[in-house]
Design a protein around this motif. Structure first.
Motif, short mmCIF file in Angstrom:
data_model
loop_
_atom_site.label_atom_id
_atom_site.label_comp_id
_atom_site.label_asym_id
_atom_site.label_seq_id
_atom_site.Cartn_x
_atom_site.Cartn_y
_atom_site.Cartn_z
N UNK A 103 66.91 -20.59 -20.37
CA UNK A 103 66.06 -19.31 -20.86
C UNK A 103 66.66 -18.77 -21.87
N UNK A 104 67.11 -19.55 -22.86
CA UNK A 104 67.97 -19.16 -23.99
C UNK A 104 66.39 -20.08 -25.16
N UNK A 105 65.31 -20.64 -24.31
CA UNK A 105 64.69 -21.84 -25.43
C UNK A 105 63.52 -21.41 -25.35
N UNK A 106 62.43 -21.71 -25.79
CA UNK A 106 60.65 -21.02 -26.15
C UNK A 106 60.65 -22.42 -26.46
N UNK A 107 59.17 -22.93 -26.17
CA UNK A 107 58.59 -24.27 -26.23
C UNK A 107 57.24 -23.81 -26.64
N UNK A 108 56.81 -24.50 -27.06
CA UNK A 108 55.33 -24.95 -27.65
C UNK A 108 55.06 -26.32 -27.21
N UNK A 109 54.62 -26.82 -26.18
CA UNK A 109 54.08 -28.30 -26.61
C UNK A 109 52.84 -28.65 -27.25
N UNK A 110 52.68 -30.22 -27.68
CA UNK A 110 51.63 -30.41 -28.35
C UNK A 110 50.13 -30.42 -27.20
N UNK A 111 50.42 -30.45 -26.39
CA UNK A 111 49.49 -30.16 -25.54
C UNK A 111 49.04 -28.37 -24.78
N UNK A 112 48.47 -27.65 -25.36
CA UNK A 112 48.59 -26.77 -25.10
C UNK A 112 47.26 -26.42 -23.85
N UNK A 113 47.92 -25.87 -23.27
CA UNK A 113 47.86 -25.15 -21.68
C UNK A 113 47.88 -23.58 -21.02
N UNK A 114 46.89 -22.46 -21.09
CA UNK A 114 46.86 -21.29 -20.38
C UNK A 114 46.61 -21.31 -19.35
N UNK A 115 46.78 -21.36 -17.59
CA UNK A 115 45.78 -20.92 -17.25
C UNK A 115 44.41 -19.93 -17.52
N UNK A 116 43.32 -20.33 -17.58
CA UNK A 116 42.40 -19.98 -18.00
C UNK A 116 41.61 -18.85 -17.59
N UNK A 117 42.44 -18.32 -16.14
CA UNK A 117 41.28 -17.42 -15.53
C UNK A 117 42.73 -15.84 -15.67
N UNK A 118 43.81 -15.81 -15.66
CA UNK A 118 44.38 -15.57 -16.80
C UNK A 118 44.50 -14.07 -18.23
N UNK A 119 44.14 -12.84 -17.68
CA UNK A 119 44.59 -12.20 -19.17
C UNK A 119 45.81 -12.38 -20.23
#
Length: 346
Positions: A103-119
């Motif tokens: 809960x205290x960590x933020x992480x940006x992975x090398x393989x990006x990925x967000x749900x495309x239909x989300x705003x």
């Protein structure tokens, strides 16, 4: 005459480039956000990470530097608990189990990925919810973050409607929405244009100023040189150096740049045999050579007494690229430079 001696006294006493890698550790009075000892990871008999040690002080900007395939991503995933090491121990924010402090960590992975239909604001809130942030609060913070970073106009735009670079900016903000104590970015500059790379560097500095620990992997030395307090150089799954950037640069003797009116004279015997000599069009002579073991004073006396006619003299510390070559070797440096150009947002 221009003369810039810089911090030659400290630089002149730099350790030999063949010396042992210094042990990394926190500055006096600074606790460790990350501590790893002897991390090993094997995949189908191949050792991807081989005995990695890391110590990342709280509030630092820490770079993990190396070419693709060096073991950077595997190391970060072990620190996060995404995969477990085959050997070694790790402690993250004081916890031996990374999931206890997720809960205290933020992480940006090398393989990006967000749900495309989300705003955009929904995607940020969704990632925050995975770290325990209530959805409504995540949406409120998401809109605020987008506005603060010049993307307020895109808050209600679907991810699929965004350029790759813009979607990456949204994912970076999603890493921060729950206000983590530790942020881990895996190749965060890839896919960003020069303007947004500069904005990301500014964001990282701001996070560190507020006490957040930032660790990021990169194969671009310039980012590490501009941003980092400390670095770990990874090559072939090993860490030949981990510690302050200045210590890495001090593995190479500083270089003297000298310009004189005279080309010859008894003062020439005071220059090292390896001094490179170029004659300029205006008749002046330019010399470039490592700072002598005796320091700068004997050389200055010989130049002045020999009437060399000093036009300029400066002492330059090695850059991080040269330090990387000296520490990791030519092969690792060539692999670093062979990485493809960073993709730009479409």
């Amino acid at each position: 005459m221009k003369m810039d001696l810089g911090n030659w006294q400290a630089a002149g006493n730099a350790p030999d480039s063949h010396g042992a890698a210094p042990a990394s550790g926190p500055a006096p009075g600074r606790a460790l956000a990350i501590e790893a000892r002897g991390l090993v990871k094997r995949f189908d008999g191949f050792t991807a990470v081989d005995g990695v040690d890391l110590s990342v002080p709280e509030g630092a900007i820490y770079g993990v530097l190396g070419p693709n395939g060096a073991g950077k991503t595997t190391t970060l995933r072990m620190l996060l608990g995404i995969i477990d090491p085959d050997a070694g121990v790790r402690r993250i924010l004081g916890a031996e189990r990374p999931h206890d402090v997720a809960h205290a960590i933020g992480y940006l992975p090398e393989e990006r990925g967000l749900y495309p239909a989300m705003k955009a604001h929904e995607a940020i809130a969704f990632v925050g919810a995975l770290r325990g942030l209530p959805r409504a609060e995540g949406q409120r913070r998401g809109r605020r973050l987008l506005e603060e970073h010049g993307l307020g106009y895109a808050a209600d735009r679907q991810i699929r409607q965004m350029s790759k670079g813009m979607a990456q900016q949204v994912q970076i903000l999603a890493c921060l929405v729950h206000e983590p104590r530790l942020v881990i970015f895996d190749e965060p500059f890839s896919g960003l244009d020069a303007l947004n790379q500069g904005k990301l560097e500014k964001m990282m500095r701001g996070l560190a100023e507020r006490g957040t620990t930032v660790i990021f992997s990169t194969h671009v030395i310039a980012h590490a040189e501009r941003l980092c307090d400390q670095i770990a150089i990874i090559a072939g799954g090993k860490v030949p150096f981990a510690g302050p950037v200045d210590l890495a640069r001090d593995r190479i003797r500083p270089q003297v740049r000298l310009e004189t009116r005279a080309a010859e004279g008894p003062w020439r015997t005071a220059l090292p045999a390896a001094a490179r000599h170029d004659r300029k069009l205006d008749g002046s002579s330019f010399f470039y050579f490592p700072l002598p073991d005796s320091g700068i004073e004997p050389l200055l006396r010989a130049l002045i007494q020999g009437e060399a006619g000093i036009l300029s003299l400066s002492i330059e510390r090695a850059g991080l690229h040269d330090a990387f070559v000296a520490i990791a070797g030519e092969a690792a440096a060539r692999a670093l430079e062979a990485n493809p150009q960073e993709e730009q947002g479409r």
